[in-house]
Design a protein around this motif. Sequence first.
Motif, PDB file in Angstrom:
ATOM      1  N   VAL A 180       7.074  18.252  10.192  1.00 30.09           N
ATOM      2  CA  VAL A 180       6.355  17.474  11.311  1.00 30.09           C
ATOM      3  C   VAL A 180       6.100  16.119  10.811  1.00 30.09           C
ATOM      4  N   VAL A 181       5.619  16.029   9.542  1.00 32.09           N
ATOM      5  CA  VAL A 181       5.351  14.910   8.764  1.00 32.09           C
ATOM      6  C   VAL A 181       6.735  14.188   8.754  1.00 32.09           C
ATOM      7  N   LEU A 182       7.604  14.667   8.241  1.00 29.94           N
ATOM      8  CA  LEU A 182       8.943  14.050   7.680  1.00 29.94           C
ATOM      9  C   LEU A 182       9.714  13.440   9.286  1.00 29.94           C
ATOM     10  N   LEU A 183       9.709  14.224   9.964  1.00 34.72           N
ATOM     11  CA  LEU A 183      10.392  14.106  11.451  1.00 34.72           C
ATOM     12  C   LEU A 183       9.578  12.798  11.968  1.00 34.72           C
ATOM     13  N   THR A 184       8.165  13.034  11.989  1.00 37.15           N
ATOM     14  CA  THR A 184       7.691  11.925  12.658  1.00 37.15           C
ATOM     15  C   THR A 184       7.652  10.589  12.006  1.00 37.15           C
ATOM     16  N   ALA A 185       7.616  10.640  10.597  1.00 35.36           N
ATOM     17  CA  ALA A 185       7.694   9.228  10.022  1.00 35.36           C
ATOM     18  C   ALA A 185       9.331   8.878   9.992  1.00 35.36           C
ATOM     19  N   GLY A 186      10.171   9.596  10.362  1.00 34.03           N
ATOM     20  CA  GLY A 186      11.418   9.059  10.339  1.00 34.03           C
ATOM     21  C   GLY A 186      11.712   8.490  11.705  1.00 34.03           C
ATOM     22  N   VAL A 187      11.063   8.861  12.718  1.00 35.08           N
ATOM     23  CA  VAL A 187      11.137   8.268  14.074  1.00 35.08           C
ATOM     24  C   VAL A 187      10.560   7.114  14.021  1.00 35.08           C
ATOM     25  N   VAL A 188       9.188   7.076  13.444  1.00 32.07           N
ATOM     26  CA  VAL A 188       8.604   5.719  13.355  1.00 32.07           C
ATOM     27  C   VAL A 188       9.019   4.766  12.870  1.00 32.07           C
ATOM     28  N   ILE A 189       9.679   5.181  11.437  1.00 29.48           N
ATOM     29  CA  ILE A 189      10.472   3.975  10.632  1.00 29.48           C
ATOM     30  C   ILE A 189      11.897   3.453  11.634  1.00 29.48           C
ATOM     31  N   PHE A 190      12.502   4.395  12.179  1.00 22.36           N
ATOM     32  CA  PHE A 190      13.675   4.008  12.943  1.00 22.36           C
ATOM     33  C   PHE A 190      12.998   3.074  13.995  1.00 22.36           C
ATOM     34  N   VAL A 191      12.238   3.462  14.641  1.00 23.56           N
ATOM     35  CA  VAL A 191      11.666   2.601  15.805  1.00 23.56           C
ATOM     36  C   VAL A 191      11.125   1.342  15.318  1.00 23.56           C
ATOM     37  N   VAL A 192      10.426   1.162  14.283  1.00 23.50           N
ATOM     38  CA  VAL A 192       9.746  -0.032  13.748  1.00 23.50           C
ATOM     39  C   VAL A 192      11.015  -0.884  13.230  1.00 23.50           C
ATOM     40  N   ILE A 193      11.749  -0.605  12.328  1.00 19.06           N
ATOM     41  CA  ILE A 193      12.752  -1.348  11.838  1.00 19.06           C
ATOM     42  C   ILE A 193      13.863  -1.888  12.821  1.00 19.06           C
ATOM     43  N   SER A 194      14.150  -1.025  13.969  1.00 20.53           N
ATOM     44  CA  SER A 194      15.108  -1.271  15.141  1.00 20.53           C
ATOM     45  C   SER A 194      14.300  -2.530  15.854  1.00 20.53           C
ATOM     46  N   THR A 195      12.903  -2.335  16.150  1.00 20.98           N
ATOM     47  CA  THR A 195      12.468  -3.226  17.017  1.00 20.98           C
ATOM     48  C   THR A 195      12.098  -4.519  16.290  1.00 20.98           C
ATOM     49  N   VAL A 196      11.915  -4.434  15.026  1.00 15.80           N
ATOM     50  CA  VAL A 196      11.833  -5.805  14.267  1.00 15.80           C
ATOM     51  C   VAL A 196      13.039  -6.324  14.150  1.00 15.80           C
ATOM     52  N   ALA A 197      14.255  -5.685  14.047  1.00 16.68           N
ATOM     53  CA  ALA A 197      15.361  -6.506  14.137  1.00 16.68           C
ATOM     54  C   ALA A 197      15.803  -7.050  15.336  1.00 16.68           C
ATOM     55  N   LEU A 198      15.541  -6.446  16.542  1.00 13.88           N
ATOM     56  CA  LEU A 198      15.915  -6.828  17.723  1.00 13.88           C
ATOM     57  C   LEU A 198      14.706  -7.848  18.137  1.00 13.88           C
ATOM     58  N   LEU A 199      13.700  -8.107  17.788  1.00 14.98           N
ATOM     59  CA  LEU A 199      12.777  -9.167  18.005  1.00 14.98           C
ATOM     60  C   LEU A 199      12.984 -10.494  17.413  1.00 14.98           C
ATOM     61  N   LEU A 200      13.846 -10.186  16.011  1.00 14.88           N
ATOM     62  CA  LEU A 200      13.969 -11.680  15.025  1.00 14.88           C
ATOM     63  C   LEU A 200      15.091 -12.318  15.735  1.00 14.88           C
ATOM     64  N   GLU A 201      14.532 -13.442  16.555  1.00 12.89           N
ATOM     65  CA  GLU A 201      15.774 -14.250  17.149  1.00 12.89           C
ATOM     66  C   GLU A 201      16.811 -14.901  16.295  1.00 12.89           C
ATOM     67  N   GLN A 202      16.484 -15.118  15.080  1.00 18.43           N
ATOM     68  CA  GLN A 202      17.180 -15.848  13.957  1.00 18.43           C
ATOM     69  C   GLN A 202      18.279 -15.081  13.408  1.00 18.43           C
ATOM     70  N   LEU A 203      18.205 -13.635  13.714  1.00 21.03           N
ATOM     71  CA  LEU A 203      19.198 -13.029  13.148  1.00 21.03           C
ATOM     72  C   LEU A 203      20.315 -12.676  13.890  1.00 21.03           C
ATOM     73  N   SER A 204      21.717 -12.627  13.383  1.00 15.00           N
ATOM     74  CA  SER A 204      22.806 -12.602  14.109  1.00 15.00           C
ATOM     75  C   SER A 204      22.876 -11.144  14.461  1.00 15.00           C
ATOM     76  N   PRO A 205      23.789 -10.826  15.361  1.00 17.51           N
ATOM     77  CA  PRO A 205      23.989  -9.537  15.960  1.00 17.51           C
ATOM     78  C   PRO A 205      24.518  -8.469  14.772  1.00 17.51           C
ATOM     79  N   GLY A 206      25.461  -9.006  13.781  1.00 19.57           N
ATOM     80  CA  GLY A 206      25.399  -8.201  12.660  1.00 19.57           C
ATOM     81  C   GLY A 206      24.265  -7.675  11.664  1.00 19.57           C
ATOM     82  N   GLU A 207      23.701  -8.828  11.573  1.00 20.33           N
ATOM     83  CA  GLU A 207      22.216  -8.319  10.699  1.00 20.33           C
ATOM     84  C   GLU A 207      21.468  -7.521  11.457  1.00 20.33           C
ATOM     85  N   LYS A 208      21.390  -7.782  13.097  1.00 25.15           N
ATOM     86  CA  LYS A 208      20.453  -6.919  13.571  1.00 25.15           C
ATOM     87  C   LYS A 208      21.085  -5.486  13.736  1.00 25.15           C
TER      88      LYS A 208
END
Length: 156
Positions: A18-46
């Motif tokens: 449970v800890v590993l899978l929860t951490a995995g989901v949180v990490i994926f969501v946070v990294i993806s959200t940060v990537a999509l919110l950073l406007e200065q990143l190119s689509p490839g960087e996102k």
Amino acid sequence: MSDLPSLPVTFRPARTRVVLLTAGVVIFVVISTVALLLEQLSPGEKLSFVVTGALLFGVLVWLSRPKVVADESGVTVVNFAGTRRLEWAEILKVNLRTGDPWVFLNLSDGTSLPALGIQPGINKQRAIADANTLRALVEARSITDPDASGDADGRL
């Protein structure tokens, strides 16, 4: 023995999973959200951020994979690197000694197989109970000397 569970039975470190899978989901969501919110990143960087998050999630899913499945014909041990199927008679001893990171199965071919599906990491009492249950199943289903049973004690 009436205390034995009905087969098939699966042993796995549930809290760790449970800890590993929860951490995995949180990490994926946070990294993806940060990537999509950073406007200065190119689509490839996102995309590279999202792929990195997915890879980290994949590693944590892989780490949550270990389990031990006991059924009528034997035991299947699923570890990080692979899966091994054992007949009941192949298992001589189930060991979970103080300080062991997981259960070890002593086999009839003279080798020892780690069974990472039973590990005392987060829940020691559950691991001890699971090791004792697996030991009882081995004793009930194999043709071995009862005095050659394993060492799964409550001293962890």
